[in-house]
Design an enzyme around this catalytic site. Structure first.
Site, PDB file in Angstrom:
ATOM      1  N   ALA A 181      30.478  36.998  39.667  1.00 17.66           N
ATOM      2  CA  ALA A 181      31.292  37.255  38.479  1.00 17.66           C
ATOM      3  C   ALA A 181      31.025  38.641  37.915  1.00 17.66           C
ATOM      4  O   ALA A 181      31.956  39.391  37.596  1.00 17.66           O
ATOM      5  CB  ALA A 181      31.031  36.179  37.423  1.00 17.66           C
TER       6      ALA A 181
ATOM      7  N   ARG B 250      37.680  50.460  38.855  1.00 22.53           N
ATOM      8  CA  ARG B 250      38.979  50.855  39.414  1.00 22.53           C
ATOM      9  C   ARG B 250      39.947  51.309  38.323  1.00 22.53           C
ATOM     10  O   ARG B 250      40.721  52.248  38.515  1.00 22.53           O
ATOM     11  CB  ARG B 250      39.595  49.698  40.214  1.00 22.53           C
TER      12      ARG B 250
ATOM     13  N   GLU C 112      20.278  43.067  36.566  1.00 22.35           N
ATOM     14  CA  GLU C 112      20.124  41.949  37.490  1.00 22.35           C
ATOM     15  C   GLU C 112      18.638  41.620  37.620  1.00 22.35           C
ATOM     16  O   GLU C 112      17.822  42.501  37.881  1.00 22.35           O
ATOM     17  CB  GLU C 112      20.729  42.303  38.849  1.00 22.35           C
TER      18      GLU C 112
ATOM     19  N   CYS D 218      26.495  30.578  48.361  1.00 17.49           N
ATOM     20  CA  CYS D 218      26.992  29.438  49.142  1.00 17.49           C
ATOM     21  C   CYS D 218      26.530  29.499  50.601  1.00 17.49           C
ATOM     22  O   CYS D 218      26.517  28.484  51.294  1.00 17.49           O
ATOM     23  CB  CYS D 218      28.519  29.384  49.095  1.00 17.49           C
TER      24      CYS D 218
ATOM     25  N   ASP E   1      29.364  31.002  36.554  1.00 14.42           N
ATOM     26  CA  ASP E   1      28.715  29.699  36.438  1.00 14.42           C
ATOM     27  C   ASP E   1      28.013  29.471  35.105  1.00 14.42           C
ATOM     28  O   ASP E   1      27.458  28.394  34.886  1.00 14.42           O
ATOM     29  CB  ASP E   1      27.685  29.520  37.561  1.00 14.42           C
TER      30      ASP E   1
ATOM     31  N   ASN F 203      34.212  34.328  41.135  1.00 11.75           N
ATOM     32  CA  ASN F 203      34.935  35.537  41.509  1.00 11.75           C
ATOM     33  C   ASN F 203      36.229  35.692  40.717  1.00 11.75           C
ATOM     34  O   ASN F 203      36.575  36.793  40.265  1.00 11.75           O
ATOM     35  CB  ASN F 203      35.232  35.525  43.011  1.00 11.75           C
TER      36      ASN F 203
ATOM     37  N   TYR G  65      53.508  20.195  61.667  1.00 13.76           N
ATOM     38  CA  TYR G  65      53.154  19.123  62.606  1.00 13.76           C
ATOM     39  C   TYR G  65      53.209  19.621  64.043  1.00 13.76           C
ATOM     40  O   TYR G  65      54.164  20.280  64.450  1.00 13.76           O
ATOM     41  CB  TYR G  65      54.098  17.922  62.473  1.00 13.76           C
TER      42      TYR G  65
END
Length: 451
Positions: free
Chosen positions: A14, A24, A35, A45, A286, A308, A429
């Site tokens: 995030a 940007r 951090e 993950c 989160d 994200n 299918y």
């Protein structure tokens, strides 16, 4: 605005999605990211797959390292910096430089909190033993891998049978360990209805996992900072390592005196623009709560996909563009060796608590045409509103095809489709991919009879 300081707390999905978006849009803006670990922008993950050695190096999980953000994107990433306090009155944060063990205050003009979640850790003596691990950060994954390599454990006990517990069970089985799961409820995966959870419980037992259901963790036997036994409400289990797989909670302890409003499970309350109740303070990922599009209630969902997306929305709004995050339906998938487990929407217990009248149906089908080789079994359960036939939830378990078929149901939930709408969908299918009636449509055809 472009000369003002944007401070971001948290350098993973995030936080760095937001930082990149702002950069940007505003090339000259001063952006500082704090951090607490050595790593930025990595896939949490992917940790179980690194531990199982399907992913060979932890570096493969890193999307962009701190040096890339600093040198290529001019984002001032400060790793090993832990934010301890947020002062929203003076617009500043207290930061600990973990390497120098020095504290300082950093002022901000705009602030984004993206501190993610933290693994539930039982308040039991020994939870901080050298062979006990949570699984929420890349550092924790590296620690587990190093422990397995150096100590060669033979037995592992996983506390909790949720997504991370099952994914870690797969990883440790692949590494050759004897794996036990201690689960407080009757079935694993409380994000499924009990009847579907029972299928998963049977599957993991068939894979060789020892499942101790309806047992509660009571204590650890610890010798020289090493857990040697896990003591439950029913027995004592010898072990060489312990994994905490009891889910995660928002990492928001440090803001409790900041005036920032908290909601479900102490997650940060935000609006659709990811703004908090405090001016110039946003939150994403989160550590925030999410609007559930089916129940219209706020819930706590910790998923990389949402981190994200919400980070991008927060960054867009911080940069002066208008963007919204509408909410989610709680779609999630899990792989356990050859089994795929998928879910979306609401469970029976959710619908009962909301007072919604519903009907449900479960079907067993095949993943391919019956005559095509190697077709696998698949079980689909759907829940729908009793009178309208509106889809309310779905769960799919199978040895193939479950993980992506759930996306059809997630799309249906997002757009309030009915069972008839699902039956009418022009799904693809061919015999190698599906029966002529896809299993999700077969389930819808069965359930519509009860409407």
């Amino acid at each position: 605005m472009t000369n003002n300081i944007l401070v971001i707390i948290g350098g993973d999905a995030a936080g760095m999605s937001a930082a990149s978006k702002v950069r940007r849009e505003q090339p000259n803006r001063k952006i500082i990211v704090f951090e607490k670990s050595n790593y930025t922008s990595y896939s949490a993950c992917g940790i179980p797959y690194f531990i199982s050695e399907k992913v060979k190096s932890a570096d493969e999980l890193i999307v962009r390292d701190p040096e890339t953000f600093r040198n290529k994107y001019n984002i001032d990433v400060k790793t090993m910096h832990l934010v301890k306090e947020v002062d929203t009155v003076s617009k500043r944060i207290k930061v600990l430089n973990k390497e120098k063990k020095e504290e300082f205050w950093q002022e901000y003009d705009q602030l984004l909190i993206a501190t993610g979640g933290k693994a539930y850790c039982p308040d039991i003596e020994g939870h901080d033993a050298d062979n006990a691990f949570g699984v929420t950060t890349l550092k924790s994954g590296i620690n587990i891998e190093r422990f397995i390599e150096e100590k060669k454990p033979k037995n592992a006990v996983i506390i909790g049978g949720g997504y991370i517990g099952l994914e870690m069970a797969e990883a440790l089985l692949i590494r050759g360990l004897n794996v036990s799961i201690v689960n407080r409820s009757e079935q694993v995966m409380n994000t499924l209805d009990p009847d579907m959870g029972a299928i998963v419980s049977d599957a993991i037992c068939n894979l060789g996992v020892k499942l101790y259901a309806e047992e509660e963790l009571k204590a650890f036997k610890v010798t020289d900072k090493i857990i040697t036994e896990v003591i439950t409400s029913k027995q004592s289990i010898k072990t060489d390592m312990v994994i905490f797989g009891m889910g995660s909670a928002p990492n928001t302890e440090f803001i409790k005196n900041s005036g920032i409003e908290l909601g479900v499970k102490n997650a940060i309350k935000v609006n659709a623009q990811m703004q908090t109740n405090i001016k110039d303070v946003w939150a994403a990922g989160d550590c925030t709560e999410t609007l559930h599009l089916t129940s219209h209630k706020h819930v706590y969902i910790a998923l990389g996909t949402l981190a994200n997306k919400t980070g991008l929305v927060a960054g867009s709004n911080i940069a002066g563009n208008k963007a919204i995050f509408p909410g989610a339906v709680g779609t999630a998938v899990c792989k356990l060796c050859s089994y795929e487990v998928a879910r979306t929407g609401l469970l029976e217990k959710d619908l009962k608590s909301l007072g919604i009248e519903f009907v449900t149906a479960t079907i067993k089908s095949k993943t391919r045409a019956h005559y095509y080789p190697d077709s696998k079994d698949i079980t689909v359960k759907l829940l729908a509103e009793k009178n309208s036939g509106r889809l309310l939830g779905g769960q799919i378990i199978g040895e193939e095809g479950a993980a992506k078929r759930i996306d059809v149901l997630a799309t249906a939930l997002t757009h309030n489709l009915t069972l008839q709408n699902i039956i009418d969908l022009d799904l693809s299918y061919a015999p190698p991919f599906s029966p002529v009636w896809d299993p999700v449509q077969t389930a819808a055809r069965k359930l519509i009879n009860y409407i």
